[in-house]
Write an enzyme that holds these catalytic residues in place. Structure first.
Site, PDB file in Angstrom:
ATOM      1  N   THR A  59       0.828  -1.204   0.000  1.00  0.00           N
ATOM      2  CA  THR A  59       0.000   0.000   0.000  1.00  0.00           C
ATOM      3  C   THR A  59       0.865   1.257   0.000  1.00  0.00           C
ATOM      4  O   THR A  59       0.395   2.340  -0.335  1.00  0.00           O
ATOM      5  CB  THR A  59      -0.960  -0.007   1.213  1.00  0.00           C
ATOM      6  N   TYR A 147       7.148 -11.943   4.404  1.00  0.00           N
ATOM      7  CA  TYR A 147       5.918 -11.623   3.680  1.00  0.00           C
ATOM      8  C   TYR A 147       5.773 -12.641   2.557  1.00  0.00           C
ATOM      9  O   TYR A 147       6.510 -12.613   1.579  1.00  0.00           O
ATOM     10  CB  TYR A 147       6.014 -10.196   3.136  1.00  0.00           C
ATOM     11  N   LYS A 171       3.809 -12.765   7.514  1.00  0.00           N
ATOM     12  CA  LYS A 171       2.609 -12.154   6.942  1.00  0.00           C
ATOM     13  C   LYS A 171       2.142 -13.076   5.821  1.00  0.00           C
ATOM     14  O   LYS A 171       2.811 -13.218   4.801  1.00  0.00           O
ATOM     15  CB  LYS A 171       2.929 -10.759   6.412  1.00  0.00           C
TER      16      LYS A 171
END
EC number: 4.2.1.41
Length: 313
Positions: A59, A147, A171
């Protein structure tokens, strides 16, 4: 900037069981980083109770930044967060860039590193292991969060990644809660924080199999709502969590349009409507929103009472 203290990981493990808010990267009219524009976003998230903030996440338009800009972005975020909550710094790209970003993140005072899954077309399982090891070594003791956007490297290799010294969390950004549950059981003795990486809408199924934290882009716009969802899950009130998620589901649906190309566009368009213009997104992200999407977003923000502050400015 302050340097990381020996106890940088203190409280991080518990915080990762909460909301990891992925910050936007603000640009000015000349398409340069605009640090001051991040302040209201960070302040609102911290005041609402968001547990962790993340710079250089997706993001944050990580792949739309140059490496020099990504280094500057983590300093920018650290200055605004000012130690009020843990700050994760996204690390990625070539191994040389990743090491440079790791050093910049240490210098900025980041609490921990979040290692993006390499998008290289020739990724090998042992190559990813070597990549994470190099980043962890460059971090000189900073905790590491992995991630993972898919489990293509296999369960055994993911378990090996979790055993790299310094890795404290994962994540998980794949819509596979059963596989996630399998990995949580397989790594139970490692005390890994498993974080749902597909935002609020996937939080309940991930929470049900043991991932207590989740990521959020909504926190840039409406952090109090995300915090309420997390509180409902913590209380075991899945009915309330589902109702709260239904309220914001339209926001996430808009972000998923154009092959997910409006993911950041919707967040930045919402901030602009709220009087907190953080600039446009960069190509290949979709900008601006289509008239239909913009109208729907404005309607939703109005229903949620998020345009009142903008009207008062």
């Amino acid at each position: 900037m302050t340097t990381p203290q020996a106890g940088a990981a203190s409280g991080l493990r518990a915080a990762l069981n909460g909301i990891s808010g992925i910050l936007v990267t603000p640009f000015d009219a000349e398409d340069r980083l605009a640090p001051a524009k991040l302040k209201p976003v960070v302040d609102r998230a911290v005041q609402a109770g968001v547990h962790v903030l993340v710079a250089n996440g997706n993001t944050s338009e990580f792949y739309g930044l140059t490496t020099a800009e990504a280094e500057a972005a983590v300093h920018m975020a650290a200055e605004q967060v000012a130690g009020r909550v843990p700050l994760l710094a996204g690390i990625g790209r070539s191994i040389g860039d990743a090491v440079a970003l790791t050093r910049a993140s240490r210098a900025a005072g980041a609490t921990a590193l979040m290692v993006h899954q390499p998008p290289d077309p020739f990724v090998s399982p042992r190559g990813i292991l070597a990549y994470v090891q190099r980043v962890a070594e460059a971090g000189q003791g900073l905790p590491v969060v992995l991630y993972l956007r898919n489990d293509g490297i296999g369960i055994d290799n993911i378990i090996a990644l979790c055993q790299v010294p310094g890795v404290v969390g994962v994540k998980w950004a794949a819509p596979t809660p059963l596989r996630l549950g399998e990995l949580i059981r397989a790594t139970r003795g490692l005390d890994i924080a498993w974080i749902g990486g597909l935002a609020e809408t996937w939080a309940p199924p991930f929470y049900a199999v043991g991932a207590r934290g989740y990521t959020s882009g909504l926190i840039n716009v409406w952090p109090a709502h995300s915090v309420a969802i997390h509180a409902a899950l913590e209380a075991g009130d899945y009915a309330r969590a589902a109702k709260l998620i239904e309220t914001m589901a339209a926001f996430e649906a808009l972000r998923a349009e154009e092959q997910n190309g409006t993911n950041v566009s919707v967040v930045k368009a919402a901030l602009r409507m709220m009087g907190e213009d953080c600039g446009p997104t960069r190509p290949p992200s979709a900008w601006p929103l289509t008239p239909r999407a913009e109208a729907e977003l404005r309607q939703r923000l109005g229903e949620w009472g998020l345009l009142r502050a903008a009207a008062a400015k």
